[in-house]
Design a protein around this motif. Structure first.
Motif, PDB file in Angstrom:
ATOM      1  N   TYR A  44     -27.022  64.181 -45.399  1.00 32.89           N
ATOM      2  CA  TYR A  44     -27.969  63.023 -45.955  1.00 32.89           C
ATOM      3  C   TYR A  44     -29.259  63.531 -46.273  1.00 32.89           C
ATOM      4  O   TYR A  44     -29.554  64.510 -45.751  1.00 32.89           O
ATOM      5  CB  TYR A  44     -27.953  62.194 -44.406  1.00 32.89           C
ATOM      6  CG  TYR A  44     -26.704  61.684 -43.967  1.00 32.89           C
ATOM      7  CD1 TYR A  44     -25.991  60.870 -44.387  1.00 32.89           C
ATOM      8  CD2 TYR A  44     -26.409  62.450 -42.741  1.00 32.89           C
ATOM      9  CE1 TYR A  44     -24.590  60.557 -43.828  1.00 32.89           C
ATOM     10  CE2 TYR A  44     -25.075  61.998 -42.165  1.00 32.89           C
ATOM     11  CZ  TYR A  44     -24.280  61.247 -42.817  1.00 32.89           C
ATOM     12  OH  TYR A  44     -23.052  60.840 -42.161  1.00 32.89           O
ATOM     13  N   TRP A  56     -31.158  56.096 -45.494  1.00 31.34           N
ATOM     14  CA  TRP A  56     -30.432  57.398 -45.391  1.00 31.34           C
ATOM     15  C   TRP A  56     -29.441  57.317 -46.581  1.00 31.34           C
ATOM     16  O   TRP A  56     -28.806  56.055 -46.777  1.00 31.34           O
ATOM     17  CB  TRP A  56     -29.717  57.703 -44.066  1.00 31.34           C
ATOM     18  CG  TRP A  56     -30.580  58.306 -43.110  1.00 31.34           C
ATOM     19  CD1 TRP A  56     -31.010  57.730 -42.026  1.00 31.34           C
ATOM     20  CD2 TRP A  56     -31.113  59.293 -43.022  1.00 31.34           C
ATOM     21  NE1 TRP A  56     -31.762  58.352 -41.294  1.00 31.34           N
ATOM     22  CE2 TRP A  56     -32.072  59.432 -41.709  1.00 31.34           C
ATOM     23  CE3 TRP A  56     -31.173  60.574 -43.881  1.00 31.34           C
ATOM     24  CZ2 TRP A  56     -32.628  60.581 -41.285  1.00 31.34           C
ATOM     25  CZ3 TRP A  56     -31.953  61.828 -43.313  1.00 31.34           C
ATOM     26  CH2 TRP A  56     -32.601  61.719 -42.064  1.00 31.34           C
ATOM     27  N   LEU A  58     -26.373  59.765 -48.944  1.00 27.87           N
ATOM     28  CA  LEU A  58     -25.740  61.091 -49.293  1.00 27.87           C
ATOM     29  C   LEU A  58     -26.760  62.040 -50.025  1.00 27.87           C
ATOM     30  O   LEU A  58     -27.428  61.437 -50.926  1.00 27.87           O
ATOM     31  CB  LEU A  58     -24.471  61.103 -49.855  1.00 27.87           C
ATOM     32  CG  LEU A  58     -23.553  60.159 -49.098  1.00 27.87           C
ATOM     33  CD1 LEU A  58     -21.947  60.191 -50.110  1.00 27.87           C
ATOM     34  CD2 LEU A  58     -22.930  60.727 -47.702  1.00 27.87           C
ATOM     35  N   TYR A 109     -18.385  57.701 -42.840  1.00 27.11           N
ATOM     36  CA  TYR A 109     -19.817  57.626 -43.196  1.00 27.11           C
ATOM     37  C   TYR A 109     -20.439  56.678 -42.452  1.00 27.11           C
ATOM     38  O   TYR A 109     -19.718  55.448 -42.632  1.00 27.11           O
ATOM     39  CB  TYR A 109     -20.075  58.209 -44.409  1.00 27.11           C
ATOM     40  CG  TYR A 109     -20.115  59.376 -44.876  1.00 27.11           C
ATOM     41  CD1 TYR A 109     -20.897  60.366 -44.433  1.00 27.11           C
ATOM     42  CD2 TYR A 109     -19.044  60.088 -45.781  1.00 27.11           C
ATOM     43  CE1 TYR A 109     -20.833  61.749 -44.704  1.00 27.11           C
ATOM     44  CE2 TYR A 109     -18.871  61.240 -46.101  1.00 27.11           C
ATOM     45  CZ  TYR A 109     -19.782  62.240 -45.688  1.00 27.11           C
ATOM     46  OH  TYR A 109     -19.704  63.455 -46.225  1.00 27.11           O
ATOM     47  N   VAL A 115     -26.121  55.012 -48.235  1.00 29.01           N
ATOM     48  CA  VAL A 115     -24.831  55.566 -47.882  1.00 29.01           C
ATOM     49  C   VAL A 115     -23.883  54.526 -48.435  1.00 29.01           C
ATOM     50  O   VAL A 115     -22.785  55.145 -49.410  1.00 29.01           O
ATOM     51  CB  VAL A 115     -24.353  55.850 -46.566  1.00 29.01           C
ATOM     52  CG1 VAL A 115     -23.022  56.515 -46.538  1.00 29.01           C
ATOM     53  CG2 VAL A 115     -25.509  57.058 -45.954  1.00 29.01           C
TER      54      VAL A 115
END
Length: 166
Positions: A44, A56, A58, A109, A115
């Protein structure tokens, strides 16, 4: 100031100190939201969403890894064939199964806004690659990623943490 302790990664504990005051000249600090050098933790990176909220997402390397993996799952090689080469593709059912297994993996995830946007972008990329390489075949429908429910942060005083960190 606030100290955030992230979950351990093997034998390493990551501590993030949040401050709204400029650091002392004797200390070297890094701005966590610097677009050229964002704070990264595992897969992250910290970033700002479209509304300016901190979230956050990826990391760039992981997003590229999944894009290449999607290309390889759908096309069989992950790239265009060279001159004179005959393109090889997995049969549509094999490719569909593989893409849906990857989509299921990405559902694990956390459902943070950044994300979720990244997973949605990967699903869109999958659809575009599928439609260009398997015309006439229905593309795999990715499941909708669940939201991460808000939870009240857990807090502790430094005296309580002193015994835990030793």
């Amino acid at each position: 100031m606030q100290l955030v302790i992230l979950p351990p990664d093997r034998d390493t504990i990551t501590l993030v100190l949040l401050s709204n005051m400029p650091p002392d000249d004797r200390e070297q600090w890094q701005l966590a939201l610097d677009p050229d050098w964002p704070l990264r933790w595992r897969n992250y990176q910290l970033s700002r969403g479209p509304t300016g909220a901190i979230t956050w997402r990826l990391s760039a390397a992981i997003r590229e890894h999944y894009r290449v993996r999607i290309n390889r799952l759908i096309t069989g090689r992950g790239g265009r064939p060279g001159p004179g080469d005959r393109p090889y593709q997995y049969p549509p059912e094999t490719a569909r199964t593989q893409v849906l297994l990857l989509a299921q993996h990405l559902q694990r995830y956390p459902g943070l806004g950044g994300v979720r946007r990244d997973v949605y972008a990967l699903a869109q990329h999958s659809t575009r690659v599928w439609q260009s390489t398997h015309p006439g075949q229905p593309y795999p429908h990715w499941p909708t990623m669940p939201y991460l429910p808000y939870r009240q942060p857990q807090t502790a005083s430094l005296s309580e943490l002193d015994g835990v960190l030793k």
